[in-house]
Motif scaffolding. Structure first.
Motif, PDB file in Angstrom:
ATOM      1  N   GLU A 173      62.788  47.657  56.571  1.00 42.37           N
ATOM      2  CA  GLU A 173      62.908  46.509  57.472  1.00 42.37           C
ATOM      3  C   GLU A 173      63.215  46.901  58.904  1.00 42.37           C
ATOM      4  OE1 GLU A 173      65.020  42.094  57.078  1.00 42.37           O
ATOM      5  OE2 GLU A 173      66.052  43.858  56.279  1.00 42.37           O
ATOM      6  N   VAL A 174      63.856  48.044  59.110  1.00 40.31           N
ATOM      7  CA  VAL A 174      64.344  48.394  60.441  1.00 40.31           C
ATOM      8  C   VAL A 174      63.226  48.852  61.373  1.00 40.31           C
ATOM      9  CG1 VAL A 174      64.813  50.851  60.016  1.00 40.31           C
ATOM     10  CG2 VAL A 174      66.266  49.560  61.615  1.00 40.31           C
ATOM     11  N   LEU A 175      62.084  49.210  60.830  1.00 42.15           N
ATOM     12  CA  LEU A 175      61.010  49.764  61.659  1.00 42.15           C
ATOM     13  C   LEU A 175      60.443  48.748  62.635  1.00 42.15           C
ATOM     14  CD1 LEU A 175      59.045  51.862  59.019  1.00 42.15           C
ATOM     15  CD2 LEU A 175      60.860  52.606  60.575  1.00 42.15           C
ATOM     16  N   ALA A 176      60.207  47.530  62.167  1.00 45.02           N
ATOM     17  CA  ALA A 176      59.572  46.515  63.002  1.00 45.02           C
ATOM     18  C   ALA A 176      60.142  45.147  62.678  1.00 45.02           C
ATOM     19  CB  ALA A 176      58.050  46.518  62.794  1.00 45.02           C
ATOM     20  N   ILE A 177      60.541  44.434  63.711  1.00 45.44           N
ATOM     21  CA  ILE A 177      61.098  43.093  63.531  1.00 45.44           C
ATOM     22  C   ILE A 177      60.041  42.170  62.931  1.00 45.44           C
ATOM     23  CG2 ILE A 177      61.990  41.069  64.753  1.00 45.44           C
ATOM     24  CD1 ILE A 177      63.180  42.972  66.812  1.00 45.44           C
ATOM     25  N   GLY A 178      60.391  41.519  61.836  1.00 44.48           N
ATOM     26  CA  GLY A 178      59.491  40.549  61.227  1.00 44.48           C
ATOM     27  C   GLY A 178      58.499  41.120  60.244  1.00 44.48           C
ATOM     28  N   LYS A 179      58.544  42.438  59.996  1.00 44.88           N
ATOM     29  CA  LYS A 179      57.590  43.037  59.070  1.00 44.88           C
ATOM     30  C   LYS A 179      58.301  44.016  58.145  1.00 44.88           C
ATOM     31  CE  LYS A 179      53.333  42.721  61.818  1.00 44.88           C
ATOM     32  NZ  LYS A 179      52.189  43.465  62.360  1.00 44.88           N
ATOM     33  N   LEU A 180      57.816  44.102  56.919  1.00 44.32           N
ATOM     34  CA  LEU A 180      58.332  45.058  55.943  1.00 44.32           C
ATOM     35  C   LEU A 180      57.217  46.034  55.567  1.00 44.32           C
ATOM     36  CD1 LEU A 180      60.433  42.908  53.431  1.00 44.32           C
ATOM     37  CD2 LEU A 180      61.289  44.636  54.992  1.00 44.32           C
ATOM     38  N   THR A 376      70.913  44.990  64.154  1.00 39.23           N
ATOM     39  CA  THR A 376      69.859  45.873  63.645  1.00 39.23           C
ATOM     40  C   THR A 376      68.577  45.129  63.303  1.00 39.23           C
ATOM     41  OG1 THR A 376      70.700  45.659  61.380  1.00 39.23           O
ATOM     42  CG2 THR A 376      71.526  47.509  62.700  1.00 39.23           C
ATOM     43  N   ASN A 377      68.600  43.794  63.371  1.00 35.18           N
ATOM     44  CA  ASN A 377      67.438  42.966  63.031  1.00 35.18           C
ATOM     45  C   ASN A 377      66.958  43.227  61.602  1.00 35.18           C
ATOM     46  OD1 ASN A 377      66.813  41.549  65.673  1.00 35.18           O
ATOM     47  ND2 ASN A 377      66.820  43.692  66.340  1.00 35.18           N
ATOM     48  N   THR A 378      67.925  43.324  60.676  1.00 34.75           N
ATOM     49  CA  THR A 378      67.604  43.564  59.271  1.00 34.75           C
ATOM     50  C   THR A 378      68.331  42.533  58.390  1.00 34.75           C
ATOM     51  OG1 THR A 378      69.422  45.174  59.133  1.00 34.75           O
ATOM     52  CG2 THR A 378      67.211  46.038  59.601  1.00 34.75           C
ATOM     53  N   PRO A 379      67.968  41.264  58.467  1.00 36.41           N
ATOM     54  CA  PRO A 379      68.709  40.237  57.728  1.00 36.41           C
ATOM     55  C   PRO A 379      68.580  40.340  56.214  1.00 36.41           C
ATOM     56  CG  PRO A 379      66.710  39.311  58.694  1.00 36.41           C
ATOM     57  CD  PRO A 379      66.863  40.687  59.263  1.00 36.41           C
ATOM     58  N   TYR A 397      75.509  31.570  51.212  1.00 36.16           N
ATOM     59  CA  TYR A 397      76.230  31.700  52.485  1.00 36.16           C
ATOM     60  C   TYR A 397      75.877  33.020  53.180  1.00 36.16           C
ATOM     61  CZ  TYR A 397      79.117  27.937  50.521  1.00 36.16           C
ATOM     62  OH  TYR A 397      79.562  26.763  49.968  1.00 36.16           O
ATOM     63  N   TYR A 398      75.757  34.094  52.403  1.00 33.45           N
ATOM     64  CA  TYR A 398      75.375  35.384  52.988  1.00 33.45           C
ATOM     65  C   TYR A 398      74.018  35.266  53.692  1.00 33.45           C
ATOM     66  CZ  TYR A 398      78.653  37.141  49.372  1.00 33.45           C
ATOM     67  OH  TYR A 398      79.731  37.356  48.551  1.00 33.45           O
ATOM     68  N   ALA A 399      73.066  34.663  52.990  1.00 32.40           N
ATOM     69  CA  ALA A 399      71.717  34.568  53.546  1.00 32.40           C
ATOM     70  C   ALA A 399      71.696  33.727  54.819  1.00 32.40           C
ATOM     71  CB  ALA A 399      70.764  33.980  52.496  1.00 32.40           C
ATOM     72  N   VAL A 400      72.387  32.580  54.798  1.00 27.54           N
ATOM     73  CA  VAL A 400      72.435  31.724  55.989  1.00 27.54           C
ATOM     74  C   VAL A 400      73.044  32.484  57.159  1.00 27.54           C
ATOM     75  CG1 VAL A 400      73.516  29.673  56.984  1.00 27.54           C
ATOM     76  CG2 VAL A 400      72.478  29.557  54.712  1.00 27.54           C
ATOM     77  N   ALA A 401      74.151  33.179  56.910  1.00 31.18           N
ATOM     78  CA  ALA A 401      74.828  33.912  57.982  1.00 31.18           C
ATOM     79  C   ALA A 401      73.942  35.019  58.545  1.00 31.18           C
ATOM     80  CB  ALA A 401      76.139  34.493  57.469  1.00 31.18           C
ATOM     81  N   CYS A 402      73.330  35.800  57.673  1.00 31.29           N
ATOM     82  CA  CYS A 402      72.522  36.933  58.140  1.00 31.29           C
ATOM     83  C   CYS A 402      71.273  36.482  58.873  1.00 31.29           C
ATOM     84  CB  CYS A 402      72.148  37.828  56.956  1.00 31.29           C
ATOM     85  SG  CYS A 402      73.533  38.752  56.268  1.00 31.29           S
ATOM     86  N   TYR A 403      70.605  35.453  58.359  1.00 29.84           N
ATOM     87  CA  TYR A 403      69.349  35.035  58.979  1.00 29.84           C
ATOM     88  C   TYR A 403      69.577  34.263  60.278  1.00 29.84           C
ATOM     89  CZ  TYR A 403      66.317  36.868  55.417  1.00 29.84           C
ATOM     90  OH  TYR A 403      65.621  37.737  54.608  1.00 29.84           O
ATOM     91  N   LEU A 404      70.628  33.482  60.355  1.00 26.41           N
ATOM     92  CA  LEU A 404      70.918  32.808  61.624  1.00 26.41           C
ATOM     93  C   LEU A 404      71.417  33.793  62.678  1.00 26.41           C
ATOM     94  CD1 LEU A 404      72.534  29.380  60.652  1.00 26.41           C
ATOM     95  CD2 LEU A 404      70.298  29.799  61.700  1.00 26.41           C
ATOM     96  N   ALA A 405      72.238  34.752  62.275  1.00 26.98           N
ATOM     97  CA  ALA A 405      72.694  35.776  63.221  1.00 26.98           C
ATOM     98  C   ALA A 405      71.501  36.583  63.730  1.00 26.98           C
ATOM     99  CB  ALA A 405      73.716  36.690  62.554  1.00 26.98           C
ATOM    100  N   TYR A 406      70.595  36.907  62.828  1.00 24.60           N
ATOM    101  CA  TYR A 406      69.361  37.611  63.213  1.00 24.60           C
ATOM    102  C   TYR A 406      68.566  36.797  64.227  1.00 24.60           C
ATOM    103  CZ  TYR A 406      64.334  38.545  62.512  1.00 24.60           C
ATOM    104  OH  TYR A 406      62.997  38.758  62.687  1.00 24.60           O
ATOM    105  N   LEU A 407      68.434  35.500  63.970  1.00 24.72           N
ATOM    106  CA  LEU A 407      67.674  34.649  64.884  1.00 24.72           C
ATOM    107  C   LEU A 407      68.332  34.588  66.256  1.00 24.72           C
ATOM    108  CD1 LEU A 407      65.373  32.591  65.381  1.00 24.72           C
ATOM    109  CD2 LEU A 407      66.945  30.818  64.580  1.00 24.72           C
TER     110      LEU A 407
END
Length: 445
Positions: A173-180, A376-379, A397-407
């Protein structure tokens, strides 16, 4: 009903899996063992600093010595994690073998004398360096060499944190934002699991984080349960976590530029940084923000673990840790950013739990992973890390926190060589070679 099967395809898939098992298992054993050596040495260095507090006054001199070592012997190794990302994107000169021993010694020196730094950067760089050495010994293609570097990153991350699933996803995930990069999924998964297994086989034990199973009531069987009001509070806190990651990243990049401007000679910058760290210790009247900050022999100190308790962190402990870490790393000391990000997030979560009237343990855990996700842009990797560290009960809750922080971290981050695969908003395009560095350069006033 027609049943169609191509045995040749599955034979090719079996050969692919066996090939990468043969490559990834020995790689992960070496990287995991290196992580074990590093974590054991880091524990000894930290305990030495606790027992000899006056070692802090040698921090500037130690930094200069470290800078001279890198100046004369570290050619090509200064890029750190960014160098590994660049080599994966566009293979060139390779990752130097000398990077592994240099970053190991450099990080230990930083912690021995009281610099505020982490360990993820060291593990990932050791993994990349060892993987680069493996690729030179084997008759592999350029594409396989790229995959080996990713596997080395996964092994280092999984080994140093004890989170193999997160380590595998992080490397993709860390290589490119938005792509795996799913093409390397199997090698990275094998390497991350192997790295964690090898590290723990040497007797290394990771920090145990306890998180209560129930939050404000819910099912007694410990199954997942979501409270609407609490979810709203989590969303509000997540925005703050994302903005904190922006503050850390931008202060780090800006401070690095300031140090370069004030002190043109790289090997002398740590002298200024070390002096500033000592000055801040006396200005703030505390040593809580030195080193990793996971634990402390002082029961009243602010640490990552204390942040999981009511009153375990002050309202601005997270900000002071940002300042100590930014000065340390931006002036040229070695180490990672992730463990300080854990500290920053957990301390901020502790403060937000008071302001929002929310469970302390949960918000410390959310901040722990969410600030890391934003920086790190790795939600996805951070969500999985939370499940591995804290259990699956609060996964929503983990997912909401990580994805909103990423956004809300926007197109910023600690790795400037990270590419922008897909814009976070979808409102702007990005070129195939657009990186956070180029994006940041265009934002200059």
């Amino acid at each position: 009903m027609e049943f169609r099967w191509n045995p040749r395809e599955h034979w090719a898939l079996a050969r692919y899996a066996l090939k990468w098992a043969a490559l990834s298992v020995p790689l992960s054993a070496v990287v995991g063992s290196a992580c074990a050596l590093f974590l054991w040495s880091l524990d000894k260095a930290t305990r030495y600093r606790w027992d000899h507090p006056n070692a802090l006054f040698a921090l500037p001199a130690a930094g200069v010595a470290l800078g001279l070592v890198y100046h004369f012997f570290g050619k090509g190794s200064e890029g750190g994690n960014n160098l590994i990302l660049e080599e994966i994107h566009e293979p060139g000169g390779g990752v130097p073998r000398r990077m592994a021993p240099l970053i190991l010694v450099g990080t230990l020196v930083t912690h021995l004398f009281g610099g505020s730094a982490g360990r993820e950067g060291t593990a990932v760089q050791m993994g990349g360096s060892i993987a680069g050495a493996f690729s030179r010994l084997l008759p592999v293609s350029a594409h396989d060499r790229r995959t080996l570097l990713m596997a080395g990153m996964a092994a280092g991350f999984g080994g140093v944190f004890g989170t193999p699933l997160a380590g595998a996803i992080f490397a993709l995930e860390v290589l490119a934002i938005g792509k795996l990069s799913y093409e390397a999924l199997i090698p990275c998964l094998i390497a991350a699991i192997g790295g964690d297994f090898a590290c723990t086989a040497w007797g290394i034990r990771h920090t145990d984080y306890h998180l209560a199973a129930l939050v404000g009531g819910g099912p007694s069987d410990g199954s997942s349960w979501v409270n609407g009001l609490l979810l709203l509070k989590v969303a509000v806190a997540s925005v703050a976590f994302g903005l904190a990651s922006v503050l850390f990243s931008e202060l780090a990049h800006g401070a690095h530029a300031v140090f370069r401007k004030i002190v043109p000679w790289p090997y002398l910058r740590p002298a200024l940084g070390g002096g500033l760290v000592i000055a801040m210790v006396y200005a703030f009247g505390t040593r809580d923000y030195l080193g990793l900050g996971v634990t402390s022999p002082d029961p009243s100190a602010v640490t990552i673990l204390s942040s999981f308790q009511a009153g375990g962190a002050g309202d601005f402990s997270w900000l002071w840790k940002i300042l100590f870490t930014v000065v340390t790393l931006s002036s040229g000391f070695k180490g990672g950013e992730v463990t300080p990000l854990f500290f920053i997030g957990a301390a901020l979560g502790n403060a937000l739990s008071r302001w929002l009237g929310a469970p302390v343990e949960l918000f410390a855990a959310l901040g722990f992973v969410a600030v890391f996700a934003g920086a790190t842009n790795t939600p996805l990797a951070c969500t999985i890390m939370a499940i591995e560290l804290f259990g699956p009960v609060h996964a929503v809750y983990y997912a909401v926190a990580c994805y909103l922080a990423y956004l809300f971290s926007g197109h910023t981050g600690i790795y400037l060589s990270q590419r922008i695969g897909i814009s976070k908003t979808g409102l702007e395009g990005s070129g195939v070679s657009d990186t956070l560095r180029s994006k940041r350069d265009r934002r200059r006033p």
